[in-house]
Enzyme design. Structure first.
Site, short mmCIF file in Angstrom:
data_model
loop_
_atom_site.label_atom_id
_atom_site.label_comp_id
_atom_site.label_asym_id
_atom_site.label_seq_id
_atom_site.Cartn_x
_atom_site.Cartn_y
_atom_site.Cartn_z
N GLY A 59 0.81 -1.20 0.00
CA GLY A 59 0.00 0.00 0.00
C GLY A 59 0.85 1.26 0.00
N ARG A 114 -7.82 -2.25 -3.59
CA ARG A 114 -7.51 -1.30 -2.51
C ARG A 114 -7.71 0.13 -3.01
NH1 ARG A 114 -2.30 -2.72 1.00
NH2 ARG A 114 -3.46 -1.33 2.38
N SER A 151 -7.95 5.83 4.24
CA SER A 151 -6.55 5.55 4.59
C SER A 151 -5.81 6.84 4.86
CB SER A 151 -5.85 4.79 3.46
OG SER A 151 -4.48 4.61 3.75
N GLU A 182 -4.04 -1.53 12.36
CA GLU A 182 -3.20 -2.65 11.93
C GLU A 182 -3.01 -3.69 13.02
OE1 GLU A 182 1.24 -0.81 12.45
OE2 GLU A 182 -0.15 0.20 11.11
N HIS A 190 -8.14 -2.93 3.27
CA HIS A 190 -6.72 -3.27 3.40
C HIS A 190 -6.36 -4.43 2.45
CE1 HIS A 190 -5.03 -0.97 6.97
NE2 HIS A 190 -6.17 -0.39 6.66
N ARG A 195 -10.45 -7.08 6.05
CA ARG A 195 -9.99 -7.74 7.27
C ARG A 195 -11.14 -8.04 8.24
NH1 ARG A 195 -4.26 -4.61 8.40
NH2 ARG A 195 -3.04 -5.88 6.95
#
Length: 447
Positions: free
Chosen positions: A97, A125, A175, A321, A348, A352
């Protein structure tokens, strides 16, 4: 499903007593590499992370014309190109990323088009808000209308008149890397950049603080009118000789290992002060009943005195994360948990939240998605395959559960190499540090 051989996650029948050393920080390594590309002079990175993500960034720097001497894994030397960055190139982002987001604003300075693509799993993404922001600065961007890979940035950035920096709004709700990407490149723009976050939420704010910290260390001046706007002044980027901190997010599963087994794990060389969000794992462990102590040798994590874990209600918006590892501990706790503020994890390496619910349910736990996170209800767990979805954090999630659940296998554990090459070997060595015992129950007391 991958055809890689499943990894039998080692189980610990007694408390762990281990010392581990984790690789350098991915987040810091790739930020320093971007700034080394833009610097006036040669930079040296000591103890950087050598992993798939950082090697993709090194590949991007070389494609853009930099020389990177990484023959010594402990010392990388980066010499930027003498003139304009090279255009007419292709950059393979893999699953990184940071490459697909940090490099496009730099590619706007290149002498020709720069094409970006990556692993099929990376093509979902989000990167659209960043591409739109580049368009607002005056950069021509070609993409397929989905706001994802593949896309093309057509440099060089056009010359503009006036003294004021361009003012760009960006919705970084998906993000914080969108903001960091523009901040890292903006000092090299002719008039700098005035940047404003326009979205309803801004996840992973500590990563933006990290970006501001490294920018200050290379002499870039950034004013901050308020918490969600930044003014980057144009000017030179100073070359550096820097030692990269250990990756505290990669350390998280090892800290969890101490909590899950009621044992002790020392993570060597833990920094006294840091901008890494992984530092927050200490607070999480305290909330669950474990403890951490910073010593001269590193950070010592110890399980709860009674060997049990408490359920928690946590806002993880700044440390998303860490969610997979924390979710594993929640499944081993003695009461339900709720993990909030992480809706952005749906974008992500995989979704997730959906992946965690699927895998926890397969193992027997109660788990459901919330609009912004997860609700987890501990139940007796059974050994079963854990899928990783090409996601390094899911491999670490499976490893943590495996210490308490016999017969658990992790699909394609090598995917952890994205940020921690050799993770499985380091994990096996740590788990082997458990003292021999005749006990058959899980160290956490979990059925």
């Amino acid at each position: 499903m991958t055809d890689a051989r499943p990894w039998a996650a080692p189980r610990a029948d007694s408390p762990i007593d281990a010392r581990v050393r984790v690789p350098g920080s991915k987040s810091l390594t790739n930020r320093w590499l971007v700034l080394a590309l833009l610097a006036e002079g040669t930079s040296v990175l000591r103890h950087p992370l050598r992993s798939d993500d950082s090697e993709r960034m090194v590949g991007a720097l070389r494609a853009l014309g930099a020389e990177v001497d990484d023959e010594d894994p402990a010392v990388w030397v980066v010499s930027p190109p003498a003139g304009r960055l090279r255009g007419g190139i292709d950059i393979d982002c893999g699953q990184a990323g940071t490459v697909m987001r940090f490099v496009p604003p730099v590619a706007a300075l290149a002498d020709g088009p720069v094409r970006f693509d990556g692993h099929p799993s990376a093509r979902s993404r989000p990167v659209g808000p960043l591409l739109q922001a580049l368009g607002d600065v005056g950069v021509t961007v070609r993409e397929e209308g989905r706001g994802t890979l593949p896309f093309e940035v057509l440099g060089p950035l056009p010359a503009t008149s006036g003294a004021e920096p361009p003012h760009v709004g960006i919705d970084a709700s998906a993000s914080s890397q969108f903001v960091s990407a523009l901040l890292l490149a903006a000092a090299a723009y002719p008039r700098g950049l005035r940047l404003e976050h326009t979205g309803p939420t801004l996840p992973s704010l500590p990563h933006i603080e990290m970006t501001l910290d490294v920018l200050a260390s290379v002499g870039v001046r950034v004013d901050r009118p308020d918490a969600t706007s930044w003014l980057v002044h144009p000017g030179p980027v100073r070359a550096v000789d820097v030692t990269v901190e250990p990756d505290l997010s990669s350390a998280a599963p090892f800290l969890a290992l101490a909590a899950a087994t009621g044992g002790r794990v020392l993570v060597a060389d833990w920094p006294e002060t840091t901008t890494q969000p992984g530092e927050r794992m200490r607070e999480v462990l305290a909330a669950m009943g474990a403890r951490t102590d910073l010593t001269a040798a590193g950070l010592l994590a110890s399980g709860a005195p009674d060997g049990r874990l408490r359920g928690v209600d946590l806002d993880l918006s700044e440390v998303g994360e860490l969610t997979p590892v924390i979710a594993a501990l929640c499944a081993l706790a003695d009461s339900p948990s709720r993990l909030r503020g992480v809706g952005h994890l749906r974008g992500h390496e995989t979704d997730r939240l959906a992946a965690l619910v699927t895998e926890l349910t397969r193992l027997g736990a109660g788990a459901r998605e919330l609009p912004d996170g997860l609700a987890i209800e501990p139940r007796p767990l059974v050994g079963a395959p854990v899928r990783t979805y090409h996601d390094h954090r899911m491999a670490m999630f499976g490893a943590v559960l495996g210490v308490a659940v016999p017969g658990l296998e992790v699909e394609d554990v090598a995917t952890a190499g994205k940020t921690f090459p050799g993770f499985d070997l380091a994990w096996e060595e740590a788990v082997r540090s458990a003292a021999p015992t005749q006990a058959s129950a899980s160290p956490t007391g979990h059925p």
